[in-house]
Design an enzyme around this catalytic site. Sequence first.
Site, PDB file in Angstrom:
ATOM      1  N   ARG A 227      31.084  53.320  42.797  1.00  0.00           N
ATOM      2  CA  ARG A 227      31.853  54.174  43.640  1.00  0.00           C
ATOM      3  C   ARG A 227      32.155  54.053  44.830  1.00  0.00           C
ATOM      4  NH1 ARG A 227      33.656  55.186  39.375  1.00  0.00           N
ATOM      5  NH2 ARG A 227      33.449  57.131  38.021  1.00  0.00           N
ATOM      6  N   HIS A 275      39.984  47.817  41.686  1.00  0.00           N
ATOM      7  CA  HIS A 275      39.676  48.482  40.625  1.00  0.00           C
ATOM      8  C   HIS A 275      40.083  48.245  39.055  1.00  0.00           C
ATOM      9  CE1 HIS A 275      38.290  53.283  40.204  1.00  0.00           C
ATOM     10  NE2 HIS A 275      37.738  52.367  39.224  1.00  0.00           N
TER      11      HIS A 275
END
Length: 312
Positions: A227, A275
């Site tokens: 994260r 990502h």
Amino acid sequence: MPDPAMPDLPLTVRFSASEGAWDAWAPALQAALPGMRLSRDGDPARFDAIIYAPGGDITDFTPYRNVRLVQSLWAGVERIVTNPTLTQPLARMVDPGLAQGMAEYCTGWAMRAHLGMDRYAQDGVWRHGQIPPLAPARPVTVLGMGELGRATAAMLTAIGFSVTGISASGRPVPGVTVQPVTALDQVLDTTQILICLLPDTPDTRNLLDARGLSRLPKGSWIINPGRGTLIDDQALLRALDQGRPAHAVLDVFRAEPLPADHPFWAHPGITVTPHIAAETRPATAAPVAADNLRRAMAGQPVRHLVDRARGY
């Protein structure tokens, strides 16, 4: 793993995810649970369950009063778990394909750091003296020992790395030295490759701040596909300028897509990946969702139920 003994029960399921997800997911979900009536709209009162991913059209779960389970298609649930209208049970996705992809990403970058692959510029200089140690001499720390952390640690230990896992639960992991979060500072002192796989919670945000980053040895690497909120951005830039760590591989960010003018793009000590570390794959995740829907309808324990207080 899905339970083959769990019966198929008739159920009506609402699908709520981003535009385009239906074409990828509907065939796999229908194949995994043939008796399911899956649709993207309809009277909220008639649905037994919801399959959800961020970007879907449901923001108010109140009308779905008969729903027995909201099954997330994402491993992370921070975008839904704080929704005050969500009172139904919520399950996160634990997909074997996602775990495999994450372990491969982390292992690939760990090997790049370990072998010093970026040292060997094709410039005519013979750098014969820069020989890496063998994997057992390279301390690796996996920060977060959930499903993804355990899969990554297993792949790294199979290669021979000395792996320490930082775990809130303290659950033993074969071949891994498991330490509590309170030991993080001491573990960072000797960590040469730090892999970050923690969820986004109030306790994990900015966990790696200036003080924590300064404990890393010179020449160390950070790999963060967990994260973006885990690391203090400005503290990381300053730490990289000081060589602690020497390099950071970042796959997750506070704002995505990462703005083109963000300093991470231009810093020589940072590698940005967009990502892509791991993706939930319909072929491997649909059977997991189907198994949980069967369990919910049969009144059996649901797998990977989210603890609202912990946020995951």
